[in-house]
Design an enzyme around this catalytic site. Sequence first.
Site, mmCIF file in Angstrom:
data_model
loop_
_atom_site.group_PDB
_atom_site.id
_atom_site.type_symbol
_atom_site.label_atom_id
_atom_site.label_comp_id
_atom_site.label_asym_id
_atom_site.label_seq_id
_atom_site.Cartn_x
_atom_site.Cartn_y
_atom_site.Cartn_z
ATOM 1 N N TYR A 268 8.901 -36.189 -14.989
ATOM 2 C CA TYR A 268 7.463 -35.918 -14.998
ATOM 3 C C TYR A 268 6.928 -35.821 -13.570
ATOM 4 O O TYR A 268 7.562 -36.258 -12.613
ATOM 5 C CB TYR A 268 6.705 -37.008 -15.770
ATOM 6 C CG TYR A 268 6.670 -38.361 -15.088
ATOM 7 C CD1 TYR A 268 5.686 -38.681 -14.150
ATOM 8 C CD2 TYR A 268 7.628 -39.328 -15.379
ATOM 9 C CE1 TYR A 268 5.662 -39.917 -13.519
ATOM 10 C CE2 TYR A 268 7.614 -40.563 -14.762
ATOM 11 C CZ TYR A 268 6.627 -40.854 -13.824
ATOM 12 O OH TYR A 268 6.602 -42.071 -13.197
ATOM 13 N N GLY B 271 -8.601 -6.773 4.293
ATOM 14 C CA GLY B 271 -9.472 -6.965 5.443
ATOM 15 C C GLY B 271 -8.879 -7.775 6.567
ATOM 16 O O GLY B 271 -9.545 -8.015 7.573
ATOM 17 N N LYS C 10 0.829 -1.204 0.000
ATOM 18 C CA LYS C 10 0.000 0.000 0.000
ATOM 19 C C LYS C 10 0.866 1.257 0.000
ATOM 20 O O LYS C 10 0.630 2.192 -0.781
ATOM 21 C CB LYS C 10 -0.931 -0.008 1.213
ATOM 22 C CG LYS C 10 -1.962 1.119 1.207
ATOM 23 C CD LYS C 10 -2.952 0.966 2.351
ATOM 24 C CE LYS C 10 -3.782 -0.280 2.177
ATOM 25 N NZ LYS C 10 -4.776 -0.456 3.263
ATOM 26 N N THR D 281 5.491 -39.770 -2.906
ATOM 27 C CA THR D 281 5.795 -38.732 -1.915
ATOM 28 C C THR D 281 4.874 -38.764 -0.708
ATOM 29 O O THR D 281 5.237 -38.250 0.353
ATOM 30 C CB THR D 281 5.764 -37.342 -2.574
ATOM 31 O OG1 THR D 281 4.538 -37.186 -3.302
ATOM 32 C CG2 THR D 281 6.938 -37.189 -3.526
ATOM 33 N N ASN D 282 3.678 -39.340 -0.842
ATOM 34 C CA ASN D 282 2.810 -39.443 0.337
ATOM 35 C C ASN D 282 3.454 -40.342 1.394
ATOM 36 O O ASN D 282 3.631 -39.955 2.556
ATOM 37 C CB ASN D 282 1.437 -39.992 -0.054
ATOM 38 C CG ASN D 282 0.663 -39.029 -0.937
ATOM 39 O OD1 ASN D 282 0.950 -37.841 -0.976
ATOM 40 N ND2 ASN D 282 -0.306 -39.546 -1.656
ATOM 41 N N ASP D 283 3.816 -41.577 0.995
ATOM 42 C CA ASP D 283 4.431 -42.493 1.953
ATOM 43 C C ASP D 283 5.851 -42.068 2.310
ATOM 44 O O ASP D 283 6.300 -42.283 3.443
ATOM 45 C CB ASP D 283 4.436 -43.917 1.390
ATOM 46 C CG ASP D 283 3.142 -44.657 1.702
ATOM 47 O OD1 ASP D 283 2.329 -44.131 2.481
ATOM 48 O OD2 ASP D 283 2.926 -45.760 1.155
ATOM 49 N N ARG E 9 -3.684 -1.012 -6.239
ATOM 50 C CA ARG E 9 -2.897 -2.235 -6.164
ATOM 51 C C ARG E 9 -3.315 -3.112 -7.332
ATOM 52 O O ARG E 9 -4.355 -2.877 -7.952
ATOM 53 C CB ARG E 9 -3.137 -2.975 -4.840
ATOM 54 C CG ARG E 9 -4.584 -3.367 -4.607
ATOM 55 C CD ARG E 9 -4.824 -3.844 -3.194
ATOM 56 N NE ARG E 9 -6.248 -4.057 -2.938
ATOM 57 C CZ ARG E 9 -6.772 -4.161 -1.722
ATOM 58 N NH1 ARG E 9 -5.997 -4.092 -0.654
ATOM 59 N NH2 ARG E 9 -8.069 -4.352 -1.565
ATOM 60 N N ARG F 165 -3.631 -47.271 -9.703
ATOM 61 C CA ARG F 165 -3.645 -48.031 -8.451
ATOM 62 C C ARG F 165 -4.547 -49.245 -8.609
ATOM 63 O O ARG F 165 -5.771 -49.125 -8.617
ATOM 64 C CB ARG F 165 -4.130 -47.123 -7.313
ATOM 65 C CG ARG F 165 -3.158 -46.000 -6.987
ATOM 66 C CD ARG F 165 -3.822 -44.832 -6.305
ATOM 67 N NE ARG F 165 -4.672 -44.105 -7.247
ATOM 68 C CZ ARG F 165 -4.950 -42.804 -7.165
ATOM 69 N NH1 ARG F 165 -4.434 -42.090 -6.183
ATOM 70 N NH2 ARG F 165 -5.743 -42.226 -8.035
ATOM 71 N N GLU G 178 9.552 -44.951 -1.864
ATOM 72 C CA GLU G 178 8.688 -44.356 -0.830
ATOM 73 C C GLU G 178 9.178 -44.652 0.578
ATOM 74 O O GLU G 178 8.469 -44.365 1.551
ATOM 75 C CB GLU G 178 7.249 -44.856 -1.015
ATOM 76 C CG GLU G 178 7.126 -46.361 -1.186
ATOM 77 C CD GLU G 178 5.772 -46.788 -1.720
ATOM 78 O OE1 GLU G 178 4.759 -46.137 -1.405
ATOM 79 O OE2 GLU G 178 5.724 -47.786 -2.462
ATOM 80 N N CYS H 124 4.435 -39.383 -8.029
ATOM 81 C CA CYS H 124 3.041 -39.755 -8.289
ATOM 82 C C CYS H 124 2.128 -39.507 -7.088
ATOM 83 O O CYS H 124 0.988 -39.934 -7.091
ATOM 84 C CB CYS H 124 2.948 -41.219 -8.711
ATOM 85 S SG CYS H 124 3.596 -42.378 -7.497
ATOM 86 N N ARG I 182 -3.533 2.986 8.457
ATOM 87 C CA ARG I 182 -3.868 1.749 7.762
ATOM 88 C C ARG I 182 -2.655 0.827 7.660
ATOM 89 O O ARG I 182 -1.520 1.293 7.547
ATOM 90 C CB ARG I 182 -4.355 2.043 6.334
ATOM 91 C CG ARG I 182 -5.603 2.888 6.223
ATOM 92 C CD ARG I 182 -5.878 3.193 4.753
ATOM 93 N NE ARG I 182 -6.999 4.079 4.541
ATOM 94 C CZ ARG I 182 -8.240 3.679 4.281
ATOM 95 N NH1 ARG I 182 -8.509 2.406 4.209
ATOM 96 N NH2 ARG I 182 -9.198 4.557 4.093
ATOM 97 N N MET J 79 -6.096 -7.060 8.419
ATOM 98 C CA MET J 79 -5.471 -6.279 9.491
ATOM 99 C C MET J 79 -6.309 -5.029 9.752
ATOM 100 O O MET J 79 -7.323 -4.805 9.110
ATOM 101 C CB MET J 79 -4.025 -5.942 9.124
ATOM 102 C CG MET J 79 -3.114 -7.167 9.119
ATOM 103 S SD MET J 79 -1.402 -6.781 8.726
ATOM 104 C CE MET J 79 -1.517 -6.447 6.961
ATOM 105 N N HIS K 82 -16.064 -7.325 1.716
ATOM 106 C CA HIS K 82 -15.136 -8.264 2.342
ATOM 107 C C HIS K 82 -15.440 -9.696 1.915
ATOM 108 O O HIS K 82 -14.542 -10.470 1.549
ATOM 109 C CB HIS K 82 -15.221 -8.123 3.866
ATOM 110 C CG HIS K 82 -14.396 -9.106 4.623
ATOM 111 N ND1 HIS K 82 -14.900 -10.296 5.094
ATOM 112 C CD2 HIS K 82 -13.095 -9.079 4.971
ATOM 113 C CE1 HIS K 82 -13.944 -10.963 5.711
ATOM 114 N NE2 HIS K 82 -12.840 -10.243 5.659
#
Length: 918
Positions: A887, A107, A29, A802-804, A342, A564, A780, A867, A98, A109, A458
Amino acid sequence: MTPQSTTAVRYVYDFEEGDRNKKDLLGGKGANLSEMTNLGLPVPPGFTITTEACRIYMETGGFPEGLMDEVATHVAELEKKMGKKLGDAGNPLLVSVRSGAKFSMPGMMDTVLNLGMNDESLRGLTTQSGNERFAYDAYRRFIQMFGKIVMDVPGEEFEHEIERLKEETGVTEDTDLGADDLKELVVRFKEVVRLKTGKGFPDTPMEQLKLAIEAVFQSWSGERAKIYRRQNRISDSLGTGVNVQTIVFGNLGEDSGTGVAFTRDAGSGAKSYLAEYLPNAQGEDVVSGARTPLHLDALKESDRASYDKLTGIMAQLEDHYRDMCDIEFTVEKGKLWMLQTRIGKRTAGAAVKIAVDLVSEGKISQEEAVLRVDPASLDQLLHPQFDTSADITIVAKGLNASPGAAVGKAVFDARTAERMAESGEKVILVRPMTEPEDVGGMYAAQGILTSRGGKTSHAAVVARGAGKPCVCGAGSLKIDIEKREFTVGEYRVVEGDIVAINGNTGEIALGEVPLVEPELSADLLKILGWADGIRRLKVRANADTPEDAAKGREFGAEGIGLARTEHMFLGDRLPVVRRMILANTPDEEQAALDELLELQREDFIGIFSAMSGLPVTIRLLDPPLHEFLPSSKELELQIQGLEIYRSVATSASKHFHWENTDVPLDSPTTAQSVEKEIAEHKGLLENVTRLEESNPMLGMRGVRLGIVKPGLYAMQVRAIIEAAVQVKAAGKEPVIEIMIPLVAVREEFDMMRREALAIIEEVFASSGQKIDFLIGTMIELPRAALTAGDIAETAEFFSFGTNDLTQTAFGFSRDDIEGKFLPRYLERGILKVNPFESIDQAGVGRLIEIASKEGRATRPGLKLGICGEHGGDPSSVEFCHNTGLDYVSCSPFRVPVARLAAAQAVLNESDTAGSDTR
């Protein structure tokens, strides 16, 4: 210009001293106010306190040394410029205070207006304006806002006094209160402050200013600001600037007013103004939604000169910033003032259209256009819409504030929305208007509905930023917060009733409205086409069915990175799987496997056909077998119920009520069948108990299943290759990658690879055909990552699960941490982001880097991908690009997100598009 401060470090800058490139120092701002000032636009003078001062305050709990002396110097200079003084009885200066962080947080702060009001300046303001009512209204607004924000007086205390006074005077609107009424309100407000705080309202302007600056600094650490930063991944360490600016009044009469304008439509992206104006009002009246604003044409009709000047400045700013701008303005007695500009928040659809249009207009390059669209926001374009072919009960219409459609239970406060959403219920947050305190519930809800406010309120701004459908300004809704209901016409909706909103049309409907999925727009296809010409990283889809595969290809997937096979074992196939698991003899097991072979082969034929010419990575069965069986607790309860059923058979009752059914008890057949069922359940319970594990995530799953139950993986490999051979014979091109999951040591992989190769050669020999294929593994487990060089001796590709890998690297159970300690870790900054949403680059990412480097050292050209759902997270996609993966793979609906993020990774790396100084 204010002289340089004698302190070693400066913390305060006049607007003339900054520019738009100083957002780190001055906040967005402050930097943009400086930019407009230096462009010669009509900006009320002021100064900015730096973000560094805020950071010091956060670290020490106090102002930097000398800050208020510097502020006093700049106040004196401002008074000199304006020919007015703070608190002066003759010619008073009033200012706004402000917030303004580097990144826009609308909105989130605090703001204080009309600072400098006291009993002395009240007289001066009355003389200046010639309007006693206006002066008292400004005073009561200041006490109300300062009391709530700075002195922590509950806002409803002031609202109660307003309502009480309106009842006493017999009026219905605030604007109907006269000067004497407002004078009385000022007295009452001061008494509210004294009773609630134990001290009088401060009347010294510099004391007011110091307290207001501190309140803005503190609001950076407020709950709603922290929630917003977590949602938008903004660092907590940035701090906020504080802008002190001369107040101009839009509530001096019908020749004054205030408004908010976007230089293009923030909802659709169309090249037309999205602008609203309220005559005789201050800025918070528009932004808060307390009054429903008018279209900008109202200013055109009442003050053509101000309208023409405003639209000229809007065009100037858009050309200067080369983007859509969001502007706040005030007209004071016919003079236009610019309060803020802005880069405007916009919907994903609008971002795409604006970027494409700006390229067409020659204002930006294609590379810049690709960078202008937030990849994560593309999820908004895939939001469902009302099914117009359905019978829908439309009961009202408001403003279409944020696109998409949502259905859920009506709730009337943010906390209830959060609580119900946490328990898995879909809710619509219904409010007269939202306030910053509601942000948690807004994020939790499926959509937001308000009866007041416009497209720049808002509710609208937050909803658009969060990608939530929103309908605002539905004035026909009579919302009763205390009764937790709303009425509209003959309809009454109480909390828990199902409602639906359409953020594209503003429609409000009752009941479970069916929704339909959207299609990709021509503009988005153009952006994605440009992105495809830039990116190096390929994008695949996670897909388990031909339908998912086709959807992934429609969205631009270049193959399947994860099919899967366990998902193919569910539904009506579950009994066959259970027969295989519970087989008592090899023959029984083989019969079940043969039946599954037929089903799996058909699955793969469909997937390979849908993805002809593109690679398909098929993960052999991964989860533990007991997941395909009922839980032991469920079986125990069923056995108890059956035993109760049996015990009452000897009673006088002729019927037993069980699971909503009256069953006769006097039949021998019934008694025999109950005995048989009890025996079957107990046998099943025995098997389930034998298979259940204390920690199944680390138990009998993945490659371990294939080793212990060798016929299982053999059946799957046979189904894959037989399907591929059939698809090839039909003239299509299957590209096969067989993935063995959860490998920890090379020997596991090698054993399963040898078994697979034997099956493959057998199918080739019997069919007389051959196809190309790869056999690789899913990395994994940390040990697999650290020994990747060894595993790559025989593995032809790695896919990082990447999850496990996140679970095993952190020692987190994903299913347990979400509702227990992860929220607290995020709140306290122990973790910056949820590691299951964005790759932990320091830990999990390091394992990926090691495995990639060592794997390719052993096998140059080793194919690498991920994956997990991280494949659709823009930050994780950039990490994968930088790490050199080939990939990423994600759900079909996130494929466009990954395509765009992969292109941006190239541009961010090479800075092809040049620096963006917006």
